[in-house]
Design a protein around this motif. Sequence first.
Motif, short mmCIF file in Angstrom:
data_model
loop_
_atom_site.label_atom_id
_atom_site.label_comp_id
_atom_site.label_asym_id
_atom_site.label_seq_id
_atom_site.Cartn_x
_atom_site.Cartn_y
_atom_site.Cartn_z
N PRO A 83 -3.87 8.26 -2.60
CA PRO A 83 -4.32 7.62 -3.74
C PRO A 83 -3.59 8.02 -4.91
O PRO A 83 -4.07 8.65 -6.05
N TRP A 84 -2.18 7.78 -5.01
CA TRP A 84 -1.39 8.25 -6.30
C TRP A 84 -1.75 7.83 -7.48
O TRP A 84 -1.76 8.42 -8.62
N PHE A 85 -2.23 6.57 -7.60
CA PHE A 85 -2.76 5.89 -8.70
C PHE A 85 -4.06 6.18 -9.41
O PHE A 85 -4.45 5.76 -10.05
N HIS A 86 -4.58 7.02 -8.62
CA HIS A 86 -5.55 7.72 -9.66
C HIS A 86 -5.28 8.49 -10.79
O HIS A 86 -5.92 8.87 -11.93
N ASP A 87 -3.76 8.80 -10.67
CA ASP A 87 -3.12 9.40 -11.88
C ASP A 87 -2.68 8.31 -12.58
O ASP A 87 -2.11 7.38 -12.46
N LEU A 88 -3.20 8.68 -13.84
CA LEU A 88 -3.10 7.65 -15.08
C LEU A 88 -1.80 7.32 -15.48
O LEU A 88 -1.24 6.26 -15.37
N GLN A 89 -1.03 8.52 -15.23
CA GLN A 89 0.55 8.34 -15.61
C GLN A 89 1.39 7.62 -14.38
O GLN A 89 2.29 6.75 -14.74
N VAL A 139 -3.63 -2.57 -9.98
CA VAL A 139 -3.32 -1.42 -9.46
C VAL A 139 -4.52 -0.58 -9.06
O VAL A 139 -5.16 -0.05 -9.84
N MET A 140 -4.48 -0.58 -7.77
CA MET A 140 -5.70 0.34 -7.30
C MET A 140 -5.29 1.68 -6.85
O MET A 140 -4.04 2.10 -6.63
N PRO A 141 -6.31 2.55 -6.39
CA PRO A 141 -5.71 4.02 -6.30
C PRO A 141 -4.68 3.89 -5.26
O PRO A 141 -3.73 5.11 -5.29
N ASP A 142 -4.67 3.26 -4.15
CA ASP A 142 -3.62 3.42 -3.18
C ASP A 142 -3.05 2.05 -2.72
O ASP A 142 -2.50 1.94 -1.66
N HIS A 143 -3.07 1.22 -3.53
CA HIS A 143 -2.24 -0.15 -3.31
C HIS A 143 -2.38 -1.18 -4.57
O HIS A 143 -3.01 -0.85 -5.50
N LEU A 144 -1.29 -2.17 -4.48
CA LEU A 144 -1.03 -2.98 -5.65
C LEU A 144 -1.56 -4.23 -5.09
O LEU A 144 -0.90 -4.75 -4.00
N HIS A 145 -2.24 -5.04 -5.88
CA HIS A 145 -2.14 -6.45 -5.90
C HIS A 145 -1.36 -7.10 -6.77
O HIS A 145 -1.58 -6.67 -8.16
N TRP A 146 -0.43 -8.12 -6.77
CA TRP A 146 0.58 -8.82 -7.74
C TRP A 146 0.55 -10.18 -7.47
O TRP A 146 1.06 -10.66 -6.36
N LEU A 147 0.13 -10.78 -8.46
CA LEU A 147 0.18 -12.59 -8.32
C LEU A 147 1.36 -12.73 -9.28
O LEU A 147 1.41 -12.54 -10.44
N MET A 148 2.45 -13.45 -8.69
CA MET A 148 3.62 -13.65 -9.46
C MET A 148 4.33 -14.94 -9.07
O MET A 148 4.24 -15.47 -7.92
N ASN A 149 5.17 -15.37 -9.96
CA ASN A 149 6.18 -16.47 -9.88
C ASN A 149 7.42 -15.76 -9.48
O ASN A 149 7.90 -14.94 -10.31
N LEU A 150 8.00 -16.19 -8.55
CA LEU A 150 9.60 -15.77 -8.24
C LEU A 150 10.48 -16.70 -9.16
O LEU A 150 10.40 -17.85 -8.71
N LEU A 169 6.32 7.20 -1.21
CA LEU A 169 5.39 6.72 -1.80
C LEU A 169 4.66 5.63 -1.31
O LEU A 169 3.36 5.53 -1.40
N TRP A 170 5.55 4.80 -0.88
CA TRP A 170 4.96 3.40 -0.30
C TRP A 170 5.17 3.38 1.17
O TRP A 170 6.01 3.69 1.60
N VAL A 179 1.02 -1.26 -0.06
CA VAL A 179 0.08 0.18 0.06
C VAL A 179 0.90 1.32 0.15
O VAL A 179 2.00 1.22 0.60
N THR A 180 0.36 2.41 -0.41
CA THR A 180 0.95 3.62 -0.64
C THR A 180 1.03 4.06 0.81
O THR A 180 0.22 3.71 2.11
N HIS A 181 1.78 4.96 0.88
CA HIS A 181 2.21 5.78 2.43
C HIS A 181 0.83 6.75 2.56
O HIS A 181 0.53 7.31 1.79
#
Length: 150
Positions: A32-38, A61-72, A103-104, A26-28
């Motif tokens: 909601p930094w990610f309301h900004d498209l860029q 990418v949500m307005p104030d956090h990230l969910h990421w499903l990934m393989n390491l 930011l985070w 989540v962001t600091h």
Amino acid sequence: MTKPHARDLRKGRVSEPNRTYLITTVTHHRTPWFHDLQAARALIRVLHAESRHTQTLAFVVMPDHLHWLMNLAGSVSLAAVMQSVKSVSSHRINSLLARRGSLWQAGFHDHALRREEDLAATARYVVGNPIRAGLVQSIGDYPHWDAMWL
């Protein structure tokens, strides 16, 4: 109920190559930094750049956090991957938004998926977040997500 401290999130954390993880960060101050498209697109580019250490299965990418499903992949630790994502994205987004500062939020939450857990169902859960949050009626209306099955 008290919030966990960042060091508490690290207790028991083990990085396993070829393991699938669901990461949430989540962001600091939940700004909601990610309301900004860029800004959102800059974060997504950073996730793609991590392909040398990860295989992205799904993200949102949500307005104030990230969910990421990934393989390491390889021998890089989960903590090192997340430090890189957060550091690089912070520098790029701060420059883009002409700002300074955190930011985070410190730390991140990870869930190592068990072999029997359904990856596609987990990916649907990840990309369904904008609908559950009431941001859109259909996931096709939300611009900041991807899943390898679609």
